[in-house]
Motif scaffolding. Structure first.
Motif, PDB file in Angstrom:
ATOM      1  N   HIS A 152      -3.368  -8.631   1.118  1.00 30.37           N
ATOM      2  CA  HIS A 152      -2.632  -7.588   0.388  1.00 30.37           C
ATOM      3  C   HIS A 152      -1.284  -8.109  -0.110  1.00 30.37           C
ATOM      4  O   HIS A 152      -0.826  -7.726  -1.185  1.00 30.37           O
ATOM      5  CB  HIS A 152      -2.364  -6.380   1.297  1.00 30.37           C
TER       6      HIS A 152
ATOM      7  N   HIS B 249      -7.268  -9.619   6.011  1.00 29.40           N
ATOM      8  CA  HIS B 249      -7.266  -8.523   5.030  1.00 29.40           C
ATOM      9  C   HIS B 249      -5.831  -8.125   4.663  1.00 29.40           C
ATOM     10  O   HIS B 249      -5.500  -7.992   3.479  1.00 29.40           O
ATOM     11  CB  HIS B 249      -8.035  -7.345   5.648  1.00 29.40           C
TER      12      HIS B 249
ATOM     13  N   CYS C  15     -10.665  -0.206   3.538  1.00 24.75           N
ATOM     14  CA  CYS C  15      -9.238  -0.276   3.242  1.00 24.75           C
ATOM     15  C   CYS C  15      -8.747   1.135   2.935  1.00 24.75           C
ATOM     16  O   CYS C  15      -9.428   1.878   2.218  1.00 24.75           O
ATOM     17  CB  CYS C  15      -9.011  -1.189   2.031  1.00 24.75           C
TER      18      CYS C  15
ATOM     19  N   GLN D 212       0.820  -1.217   0.000  1.00 26.14           N
ATOM     20  CA  GLN D 212       0.000   0.000   0.000  1.00 26.14           C
ATOM     21  C   GLN D 212       0.853   1.267   0.000  1.00 26.14           C
ATOM     22  O   GLN D 212       0.359   2.345  -0.314  1.00 26.14           O
ATOM     23  CB  GLN D 212      -0.933   0.023   1.222  1.00 26.14           C
TER      24      GLN D 212
HETATM   25 NI    NI Z   1      -6.353  -2.774   2.968  1.00 23.11          NI
END
Ligand code: NI
Length: 157
Positions: free
Chosen positions: A134, A130, A88, A51
Protein backbone atom coordinates in the motif's frame (compact mmCIF):
# COMPACT_ATOMS: atom_id res chain seq x y z
CA UNK A 1 -9.36 9.62 19.08
CA UNK A 2 -11.50 9.46 16.03
CA UNK A 3 -12.59 7.21 13.25
CA UNK A 4 -11.16 8.03 9.85
CA UNK A 5 -12.91 7.34 6.59
CA UNK A 6 -11.49 4.36 4.71
CA UNK A 7 -11.02 5.18 1.05
CA UNK A 8 -11.73 2.65 -1.68
CA UNK A 9 -9.23 1.72 -4.37
CA UNK A 10 -11.02 4.07 -6.77
CA UNK A 11 -9.38 7.00 -4.93
CA UNK A 12 -6.04 8.29 -6.32
CA UNK A 13 -4.51 8.20 -2.79
CA UNK A 14 -4.44 4.40 -2.99
CA UNK A 15 -2.18 4.49 -6.03
CA UNK A 16 0.55 6.89 -4.92
CA UNK A 17 3.97 6.24 -3.43
CA UNK A 18 3.94 7.47 0.17
CA UNK A 19 6.59 9.70 1.72
CA UNK A 20 8.66 8.73 4.76
CA UNK A 21 7.64 10.03 8.18
CA UNK A 22 10.17 12.61 9.42
CA UNK A 23 8.35 14.14 12.38
CA UNK A 24 7.60 11.85 15.31
CA UNK A 25 5.19 14.27 16.91
CA UNK A 26 1.65 14.64 18.26
CA UNK A 27 0.25 14.62 14.73
CA UNK A 28 1.75 11.17 14.12
CA UNK A 29 0.45 9.89 17.49
CA UNK A 30 -3.04 11.11 16.55
CA UNK A 31 -2.82 9.42 13.15
CA UNK A 32 -1.72 6.12 14.74
CA UNK A 33 -4.42 6.30 17.41
CA UNK A 34 -7.11 7.11 14.85
CA UNK A 35 -5.89 4.36 12.50
CA UNK A 36 -6.03 1.82 15.35
CA UNK A 37 -9.59 2.80 16.18
CA UNK A 38 -10.53 2.69 12.50
CA UNK A 39 -8.89 -0.73 11.99
CA UNK A 40 -10.62 -2.25 15.01
CA UNK A 41 -13.97 -0.70 14.11
CA UNK A 42 -13.69 -2.28 10.65
CA UNK A 43 -12.57 -5.66 12.07
CA UNK A 44 -9.51 -5.54 9.83
CA UNK A 45 -6.09 -7.18 10.19
CA UNK A 46 -4.09 -4.33 8.73
CA UNK A 47 -4.42 -0.71 7.68
CA UNK A 48 -2.08 1.61 5.80
CA UNK A 49 -2.10 5.42 6.08
CA UNK A 50 -2.97 6.00 2.40
CA UNK A 51 -6.22 4.09 3.04
CA UNK A 52 -7.27 7.00 5.24
CA UNK A 53 -5.91 9.54 2.76
CA UNK A 54 -2.54 10.20 4.41
CA UNK A 55 0.36 9.66 2.01
CA UNK A 56 2.93 8.73 4.65
CA UNK A 57 4.75 5.45 5.32
CA UNK A 58 2.69 4.24 8.27
CA UNK A 59 0.91 0.89 8.68
CA UNK A 60 -0.79 -1.07 11.42
CA UNK A 61 -0.83 -4.86 11.62
CA UNK A 62 -2.99 -6.71 14.16
CA UNK A 63 -1.13 -9.91 15.02
CA UNK A 64 -3.96 -11.14 17.24
CA UNK A 65 -1.83 -10.40 20.28
CA UNK A 66 -1.10 -6.76 19.63
CA UNK A 67 -1.50 -4.02 17.07
CA UNK A 68 1.94 -3.31 15.65
CA UNK A 69 2.65 0.29 14.67
CA UNK A 70 5.09 0.29 11.78
CA UNK A 71 6.52 3.64 10.74
CA UNK A 72 8.78 3.75 7.68
CA UNK A 73 8.71 -0.07 7.45
CA UNK A 74 11.09 -2.01 5.21
CA UNK A 75 10.96 -5.67 4.23
CA UNK A 76 14.24 -7.19 5.44
CA UNK A 77 13.81 -10.84 4.63
CA UNK A 78 11.26 -13.24 3.15
CA UNK A 79 11.16 -17.00 2.83
CA UNK A 80 8.93 -19.61 1.24
CA UNK A 81 5.63 -19.10 -0.48
CA UNK A 82 1.93 -19.27 0.27
CA UNK A 83 -1.09 -18.89 -1.93
CA UNK A 84 -4.40 -17.90 -0.44
CA UNK A 85 -7.34 -15.57 -0.10
CA UNK A 86 -6.63 -11.95 0.53
CA UNK A 87 -8.95 -9.04 1.17
CA UNK A 88 -8.59 -5.32 1.76
CA UNK A 89 -10.74 -2.78 3.59
CA UNK A 90 -10.39 -0.60 0.49
CA UNK A 91 -11.86 -3.34 -1.75
CA UNK A 92 -14.98 -4.19 0.25
CA UNK A 93 -16.74 -7.52 -0.23
CA UNK A 94 -14.11 -9.05 -2.48
CA UNK A 95 -11.27 -11.52 -2.06
CA UNK A 96 -8.48 -12.46 -4.40
CA UNK A 97 -6.04 -15.31 -4.74
CA UNK A 98 -2.59 -13.90 -3.98
CA UNK A 99 0.85 -15.49 -3.73
CA UNK A 100 2.96 -14.13 -0.88
CA UNK A 101 6.06 -15.23 1.03
CA UNK A 102 5.33 -17.69 3.86
CA UNK A 103 7.64 -15.77 6.19
CA UNK A 104 8.53 -12.11 6.37
CA UNK A 105 10.79 -10.01 8.59
CA UNK A 106 10.26 -6.26 8.78
CA UNK A 107 12.29 -3.39 10.18
CA UNK A 108 10.38 -0.28 11.21
CA UNK A 109 10.35 2.70 13.53
CA UNK A 110 7.95 3.01 16.43
CA UNK A 111 5.99 6.20 17.15
CA UNK A 112 9.02 7.66 18.91
CA UNK A 113 11.41 6.94 16.05
CA UNK A 114 13.11 3.89 17.59
CA UNK A 115 13.96 1.15 15.11
CA UNK A 116 12.82 -2.41 15.83
CA UNK A 117 12.33 -5.65 13.95
CA UNK A 118 9.31 -7.95 13.80
CA UNK A 119 8.57 -11.13 11.93
CA UNK A 120 5.69 -13.43 11.15
CA UNK A 121 4.42 -16.39 9.17
CA UNK A 122 1.23 -17.17 7.30
CA UNK A 123 -1.39 -14.45 7.84
CA UNK A 124 1.06 -12.07 9.55
CA UNK A 125 3.61 -12.36 6.72
CA UNK A 126 0.80 -11.91 4.20
CA UNK A 127 -0.37 -8.81 6.05
CA UNK A 128 3.13 -7.28 6.24
CA UNK A 129 3.52 -7.65 2.47
CA UNK A 130 0.01 -6.40 1.70
CA UNK A 131 0.34 -3.31 3.91
CA UNK A 132 3.86 -2.44 2.71
CA UNK A 133 2.60 -2.68 -0.86
CA UNK A 134 0.00 0.00 0.00
CA UNK A 135 2.86 2.40 0.80
CA UNK A 136 4.09 2.01 -2.76
CA UNK A 137 0.62 2.56 -4.19
CA UNK A 138 0.00 -1.11 -4.88
CA UNK A 139 -3.40 -2.66 -4.11
CA UNK A 140 -3.56 -6.47 -3.97
CA UNK A 141 -5.86 -6.57 -6.99
CA UNK A 142 -2.83 -5.51 -9.05
CA UNK A 143 -0.74 -8.50 -7.93
CA UNK A 144 -3.44 -11.18 -7.47
CA UNK A 145 -3.99 -14.08 -9.81
CA UNK A 146 -7.77 -13.58 -9.85
CA UNK A 147 -10.78 -12.79 -7.69
CA UNK A 148 -12.24 -15.71 -5.76
CA UNK A 149 -15.75 -16.79 -6.75
CA UNK A 150 -18.75 -16.84 -4.42
CA UNK A 151 -18.60 -20.66 -4.42
CA UNK A 152 -14.93 -20.66 -3.38
CA UNK A 153 -15.63 -18.17 -0.61
CA UNK A 154 -18.56 -20.21 0.70
CA UNK A 155 -16.38 -23.34 0.66
CA UNK A 156 -13.82 -21.47 2.76
CA UNK A 157 -11.28 -20.45 0.11
NI1 NI B 1 -5.34 -3.33 2.03
Amino acid sequence: MGLRKILTDKEPALHKVCKPVVNFDAKLFKLLDDMKETLQDANGVGLAAPQVGILRRVVLVDTGEEVLELVNPELLETDGEQEGAEGCLSVPGKYGLVKRPYYAKVRAQDRHGEWFECEGEELIARCFCHELDHLDGIVYTEVMERFLTEEELEAGE
